[in-house]
Design an enzyme around this catalytic site. Structure first.
Site, short mmCIF file in Angstrom:
data_model
loop_
_atom_site.label_atom_id
_atom_site.label_comp_id
_atom_site.label_asym_id
_atom_site.label_seq_id
_atom_site.Cartn_x
_atom_site.Cartn_y
_atom_site.Cartn_z
CB SER A 96 36.78 38.04 39.35
OG SER A 96 36.02 37.82 38.19
CB VAL A 97 41.37 34.74 37.86
CG1 VAL A 97 42.28 35.92 37.59
CG2 VAL A 97 41.26 34.55 39.37
CB CYS A 98 37.27 31.61 36.18
SG CYS A 98 36.18 31.58 34.79
CG ASN A 99 38.36 31.36 42.78
OD1 ASN A 99 37.66 31.70 43.73
ND2 ASN A 99 39.09 30.26 42.80
#
Ligand SMILES: *Cc1c(COP(=O)(O)O)cnc(C)c1O
Length: 840
Positions: A403-406
């Site tokens: 979720s790539v920090c987003n």
């Protein structure tokens, strides 16, 4: 192999304005990018060799003192710091008369400094609004917003909020934050919002502030803070994302909002003019500039000085951010166009790209060079992201997944609601784990991000990768070997070719000598995975995937002498070292630690589950392993005599507690912290005993090697030894008659097998899920691309790569297990193996 459909390197935007063609720059300045396809520029940009070299020269030829002093060396540091500050402001076209720049550790620290200051600025606290595309670090500000917060789910919601500001009567502070570019899909959000907020609140006197998170944008785009009247009040960024080095961030503040910081409570060294340490609580804050009031403690002055050289190099190599913007935008459009055109034989799309509907690849105003997507097979099913990750790793392709920090961006792209995600969390879903697809939908994305030094070859490698492994050119051939389907064939003669145990999890094998019968226990072969190595800092078990040298740690069990003997180093190497440890329980003490299942990730195991282990306290033991691996670690042993070591521990924690002194690792949960609830699974594998007995078929290994050879580019054979599969029992076939052929993958259909003179019965369990660990040569510790690459193409079953069969002693053998003599249940090299088939 696909050739690039477009002669990219001759396109006018490619390398536009660079000092040389990007390939030449790469060769001279970025040797670390050779031989790998790095497509994670949104994580960090790599640094140029020149930056490091000239920084090194700068440091070795100047004496830099602590800036808070009057000495010559100190003054030099101060002066350089102040010069760089102005230089960086100019880099963003921010007039030093109107803006100040505060050095912070990273963008996140800048965000936190703004939030802390706003909270202190008014006794009511502040209200917070943020855009759904925000990075986690912006989302977290809501926890400090005592007057409440709102997440704007769309641009429209954001704009409605802005239009309402004019009639807003409240004088309490409000903060509106959004990213200049989404770090998930590269979408660029309108900078004009900041100006709109300002004009909407002009009448009412303001107290509404804008925070622009420019961390993602600035790595591939100019940021023009232009006239301060239209600029954000606060802008944050991290320099490593632009230059690769130094690790440093900035908060750029419009000087006209300096009042926000006036009541900030904390003060540190460097931010005050006078402090009374005792008696009356009094101090005088510095009043000269915003940065002097906010930069607590000693500045990271060496890092700041490095920024100077980073700016020099960057300018020399690339000319300007506008050049980088053109170059990356052009390549991103290539990726987008080519990925979106890929289709399977039945015309279904291979890639689902999560493209924002408000933006267009190729238009740098609305879209940056980041592509978020997932892959589908020809039936429209999602390819699990961890499978892509494993293959990408062995193919030397570096991308980001998850979720790539987003959190907002990924959830809305994938269509997850909050309650659904909470439910998944309760069921064990965690950031960075291997729950890839839940209820038929992906839980994360694949992210490709492009930077200044990306070249056409990188793009071709990415497309080749997707085409080679994920684009189905023809319908899958459901090919069970015709022989195994033919009942007329005489049952072949299977036998045990070799036996091995892995006394220390993830370390080398101990081959059981021929002629020696070896005991089988309900949890597997005796002494198999009895020990493991744990990191002394995190308490997590080490695995070979991360530390390939672990295969050179070779334990052997000497039952007669009662010792576990461990030898480290390549076989027959002159510098081998050995250690002997008693097979008894001396020298250990019980610890509770988190444990991440390594090689064979089970869907029922949650990484971070608490388990109790007996760790060896002797410094000699830990030094032995730590020195060899270069990692602070020690040996630990699983509690004994349990069919499922984990569940036993859960049932009887008190007995352990009473018997042993409990040593809790720093930062760990209390030992009785309840384990997360797991969904009931059909998997029959017990938890701690992740791999009861792994059976590998010699015939299957042979078939695999034939395929590797047949597909091998320019005839290079990269065949593998059966050892890479780390099986406990290697089963081979004795071909009785001329013309008989082996039956590879017959084990897929085994339901049970009987081994040895006593016909000991084993039940066949799941097929073993594989990861890139099979690419580690077990004799040298060297990583290669095979056999995982070929396995991924030929042994993909329900989205997972599988090879080898788990099995366990059948319950019928376990009846009266404890009362009988253990010796009856044994296996030996040469034993006959008689399988039963599922369809028999
Ligand atoms: C990388 C990034 C951050 C966080 O940067 P740190 O250096 O980790 O503080 C915040 N926001 C966006 C949009 C980013 O891309």
């Amino acid at each position: 192999m696909v050739e690039s459909t477009f002669q990219g390197s001759t396109h006018s935007k490619y390398s536009q304005g660079y000092s040389a063609d990007v390939d030449i720059i790469r060769e001279q300045e970025y040797p670390l990018l050779n031989g790998t396809t790095y497509l994670d520029y949104a994580g960090t940009t790599p640094y140029a060799k020149s930056t490091i070299e000239s920084f090194s020269r700068d440091l070795t030829s100047n004496l830099f003192g602590n800036p808070h002093s009057m000495s010559v060396s100190s003054q030099l540091s101060t002066q350089r710091t102040e010069d760089v500050r102005v230089r960086v402001l100019r880099f963003f076209n921010a007039d030093p008369d109107e803006f100040d720049l505060v050095f912070v550790a990273n963008a996140t620290a800048g965000i936190k400094l703004v939030a802390d200051s706003l909270r202190d600025s008014d006794h009511r606290g502040f209200w917070y609004g943020y855009h759904i595309d925000s990075h986690t670090s912006l989302v977290g500000v809501r926890e400090l917003a005592e007057m409440g917060y709102q997440c704007f789910q769309s641009d429209d919601e954001m704009e409605v909020e802005i239009s309402k500001l004019a009639s807003n009567q409240s004088k309490a502070p409000r903060l509106l934050a959004y990213p200049a570019q989404s770090n998930m899909n590269g979408r660029r959000l309108p900078i004009r919002w900041c100006e709109q907020v300002r004009s909407a609140t002009k009448e009412s006197g303001g107290n509404v502030y804008t925070l622009l998170d420019a961390a993602s944008l600035v790595s591939t785009s100019p940021l023009d803070l232009g006239p301060s009247s239209s600029a954000p009040d606060f802008t944050v960024l991290s320099f490593y994302k632009i230059f690769g080095f130094p690790d440093l961030g900035a908060l750029i503040v419009r000087k006209s909002v300096a009042r926000v910081f006036e009541r900030r409570k904390y003060f540190g060294g460097g931010t005050v003019d006078m402090v009374l340490a005792t008696g009356v609580q009094w101090h005088a804050k510095k009043e000269t500039s915003i940065h002097e009031r906010l930069e607590d403690g000693t500045l990271p002055f060496h890092n700041i000085i490095a920024l100077d050289t980073a700016l020099d190099t960057h300018e020399r190599l690339f000319g300007s951010m506008a050049n980088i913007s053109a170059h990356t935008e052009f390549l991103a459009k290539q990726v987008y166009d080519r990925l979106s055109s890929l289709a399977h034989f039945n015309e279904r799309k291979v890639c689902q790209i999560y493209q924002p509907h408000t933006s267009t690849y190729g238009d740098s105003h609305t879209q940056g060079p980041i592509i978020a997507f997932n892959l589908c097979n020809s039936r429209g099913e999602w390819v699990p992201k961890t499978e892509v990750e494993k293959l990408a790793t062995v193919q030397d392709l570096q991308i980001r997944t998850g979720s790539v920090c987003n959190p907002g961006g990924t959830a809305s792209s994938l269509g997850w609601t909050g309650p659904e995600l909470r439910r998944h969390y309760s069921a064990g879903l965690r950031c960075g784990d291997n729950h890839d697809v839940l209820g038929g939908r992906p839980t994360g994305i694949l992210r490709v991000s492009i930077g200044a030094t990306t070249n056409m070859k990188d793009i071709d490698s990415l497309l080749n990768f997707v085409e080679e492994f994920y684009m189905e050119k023809s319908p899958p051939i459901v090919a069970l070997d015709p022989l195994t389907e033919d009942n007329e064939v005489v049952a072949p003669h299977f036998y045990v070719e070799s036996l091995a145990v892995f006394p220390i999890k993830s370390c080398g094998a101990f081959k059981i000598p021929e002629g020696k019968r070896w005991e089988v226990k309900k949890e597997g072969l005796a002494w198999d995975r009895e020990w493991c190595l744990i990191h002394q800092g995190t308490g997590a078990a080490l695995n070979q995937k991360r530390y390939p040298r672990m295969c050179l740690i070779r334990p052997s069990i000497e039952v007669e002498r009662g010792v576990l003997r461990i030898t480290c180093g390549a076989i027959a190497a002159p510098d081998q070292v050995s250690l002997e440890i008693s097979l008894g329980w001396e020298d250990t003490s019980l610890i509770s630690t988190s444990f991440c299942p390594s090689s064979s990730k089970k869907p029922t195991t949650v990484c971070g589950d608490r388990v109790s282990l007996h760790a060896y306290t002797s410094p000699v033991v830990s030094a032995f392993f730590s020195d060899f691996l270069g990692v602070p670690c020690t040996l630990a042993r699983f509690p004994t005599q349990t069919s499922s070591r984990y569940s036993q521990m859960q049932r009887t924690p008190n007995t352990w507690k009473n018997r042993f002194r409990k040593l809790i690792m720093p930062g760990s949960f209390p030992p009785d912290f309840p384990p997360p609830i797991r969904e009931g699974g059909q998997t029959q594998i017990t938890l701690s005993n992740e791999s009861p007995i792994l059976i590998v078929s010699r015939s299957s290994v042979n078939r695999l090697n034939e395929t590797i050879k047949a597909n091998g580019k320019n005839g290079s054979s990269k065949t593998v030894a059966a050892d890479v599969f780390r099986g406990n029992i290697v089963v081979a076939e004795r071909l009785a008659h001329r013309g008989d052929v082996e039956q590879p993958y017959a084990e897929d259909r085994w339901s049970s097998l009987r081994i040895g003179p006593d016909q000991l019965r084993f039940d066949a369990l799941d097929a073993c899920q594989r990861c890139q660990m099979v690419c580690i040569d077990q004799f040298t510790g060297i990583r290669r691309a095979e056999p995982f690459s070929t396995l991924a193409k030929t042994r993909n079953i329900d989205g997972k790569v599988r090879f080898g069969k788990y099995s366990a002693l059948s319950p019928e053998e376990l009846e009266g297990f404890d009362s009988e003599l253990p010796d009856r249940r044994t296996v030996m090299v040469g034993d006959v193996v008689v399988p039963s088939y599922q369809d028999d």
